[in-house]
Write an enzyme that holds these catalytic residues in place. Structure first.
Site, PDB file in Angstrom:
ATOM      1  N   GLU A 186       0.826  -1.198   0.000  1.00 14.49           N
ATOM      2  CA  GLU A 186       0.000   0.000   0.000  1.00 14.49           C
ATOM      3  C   GLU A 186       0.866   1.257   0.000  1.00 14.49           C
ATOM      4  O   GLU A 186       1.828   1.375   0.764  1.00 14.49           O
ATOM      5  CB  GLU A 186      -0.903   0.001   1.240  1.00 14.49           C
ATOM      6  CG  GLU A 186      -1.817   1.210   1.332  1.00 14.49           C
ATOM      7  CD  GLU A 186      -2.615   1.252   2.630  1.00 14.49           C
ATOM      8  OE1 GLU A 186      -3.610   1.997   2.683  1.00 14.49           O
ATOM      9  OE2 GLU A 186      -2.242   0.546   3.591  1.00 14.49           O
ATOM     10  N   LYS A 196     -10.117   2.677  -1.706  1.00 13.90           N
ATOM     11  CA  LYS A 196     -10.230   2.124  -0.360  1.00 13.90           C
ATOM     12  C   LYS A 196     -11.557   2.525   0.282  1.00 13.90           C
ATOM     13  O   LYS A 196     -11.898   3.704   0.339  1.00 13.90           O
ATOM     14  CB  LYS A 196      -9.048   2.610   0.482  1.00 13.90           C
ATOM     15  CG  LYS A 196      -8.925   1.964   1.851  1.00 13.90           C
ATOM     16  CD  LYS A 196      -7.604   2.380   2.495  1.00 13.90           C
ATOM     17  CE  LYS A 196      -7.367   1.713   3.829  1.00 13.90           C
ATOM     18  NZ  LYS A 196      -6.026   2.040   4.386  1.00 13.90           N
ATOM     19  N   CYS A 227      -5.699  -2.694   2.735  1.00 11.79           N
ATOM     20  CA  CYS A 227      -5.353  -2.601   4.149  1.00 11.79           C
ATOM     21  C   CYS A 227      -6.556  -2.702   5.085  1.00 11.79           C
ATOM     22  O   CYS A 227      -7.036  -3.806   5.333  1.00 11.79           O
ATOM     23  CB  CYS A 227      -4.542  -1.339   4.406  1.00 11.79           C
ATOM     24  SG  CYS A 227      -3.593  -1.406   5.965  1.00 11.79           S
TER      25      CYS A 227
END
Length: 294
Positions: free
Chosen positions: A44, A117, A154
């Site tokens: 990431e 995200k 993540c």
């Protein structure tokens, strides 16, 4: 999914500045291609130090458009090496509107798709809500020449709903570019509990959905700009099969390349013996869309 593909996760430190970080990523992509990899996953926000340790408007200058300077370079690498690349970029979508965005480059250098995200943390040392607007592209797999990739980022990795929705939409593997680590002040037992939980939750997504998982973390200590404790990124990248079995894994100390051969037939066999999708009680799951059941 391509019946048999070689996946590679690049575990790397990201504290050398954008130019060196990108050069190192490109070098690792080339090495992966030399070993016949079909897919390379980068950590990431691999282009920069983890700037979310503090809230600083100057860090917005790190953002770039997609397509943009870094995506052009990565697209060329994908085309040159005939390889699919998953990278995350701090995206400047419009003035005042920014995302943490995964970009998937297909083997011909085209952008196969993006994922923004969805779950954005806001914790000490991880002040991401200051920088990133939650994603608005949903949980949609990205179709590539090697298959449908369920790319998440993540903090998304802690949510079984995200993994399930990707799988239900046809994702053939789950991919988690990650930047996660320890507070250096935590004691060894707390550090181990956090690491074990992180590995367990992602392996469980493989088990529950019957598809492989690639988890690719950055590594190394990155100091906090405000003289805070900093973050010791714990590495431990891994690739798990559709029963959650660890195929390959890294330690918490070294930059490395992880390789695994993944097959569509293996996922199909696992889903046949463990038909979790068949036995879901979708007639009783309506409350899942509620924040809390009082």
């Amino acid at each position: 999914m391509k019946n048999s593909l070689i996946a590679c996760a690049v575990q790397q430190s990201c504290n050398s500045g954008r130019e060196r970080n990108l050069a190192y990523s490109l070098q690792q992509i080339e090495l992966a291609a030399q070993q016949q990899a079909d897919l390379v996953v980068l950590p990431e926000l691999h282009l920069d130090h983890y700037f979310c340790q503090s809230e600083d408007t100057a860090c917005f200058d790190l953002a770039q458009s997609i397509p943009g300077p870094s995506s052009f370079v990565l697209a060329e690498a994908a085309k040159t090496h005939n390889i699919v690349i998953v990278a995350t970029i701090f995206e400047k979508r419009a003035p005042g509107l920014y995302h943490n965005t995964a970009v998937v480059f297909d083997k011909d250098g085209s952008i196969a798709g993006t994922f923004r995200k969805m779950h954005i943390p806001d914790d000490p040392g991880f002040y991401e809500k200051f920088y990133f607007t939650p994603g608005d592209l949903g949980f949609t797999p990205i179709s590539t020449s090697i298959g449908k990739l369920g790319v998440l980022i993540c903090w998304d990795q802690w949510y079984p709903e995200a993994a399930r929705l990707m799988a239900l939409a046809g994702a053939e593997l789950l991919i988690y570019p990650t930047a996660i680590g320890w507070n250096p002040y935590d004691d060894p037992l707390e550090k181990q509990r956090q690491l074990d939980a992180w590995i367990t939750i992602q392996r469980s997504h493989a088990v529950a959905n019957g598809i492989p998982v690639i988890s690719c973390n950055r590594i190394g200590f990155e100091s906090a700009p405000d003289q805070g404790s900093g973050i010791d990124f714990w590495g431990n990248s891994f690739i798990a099969g559709p029963q959650g079995e660890i195929i390959t894994s890294a330690d918490h100390m070294q930059d490395t390349l992880l390789f695994a051969t993944l097959t569509a037939s293996r996922s199909e066999q696992v889903r046949q013996i463990w038909p979790f999708l068949r036995d879901r009680r979708i007639d009783n799951y309506a409350d899942l869309v509620r924040r809390y059941i009082d």
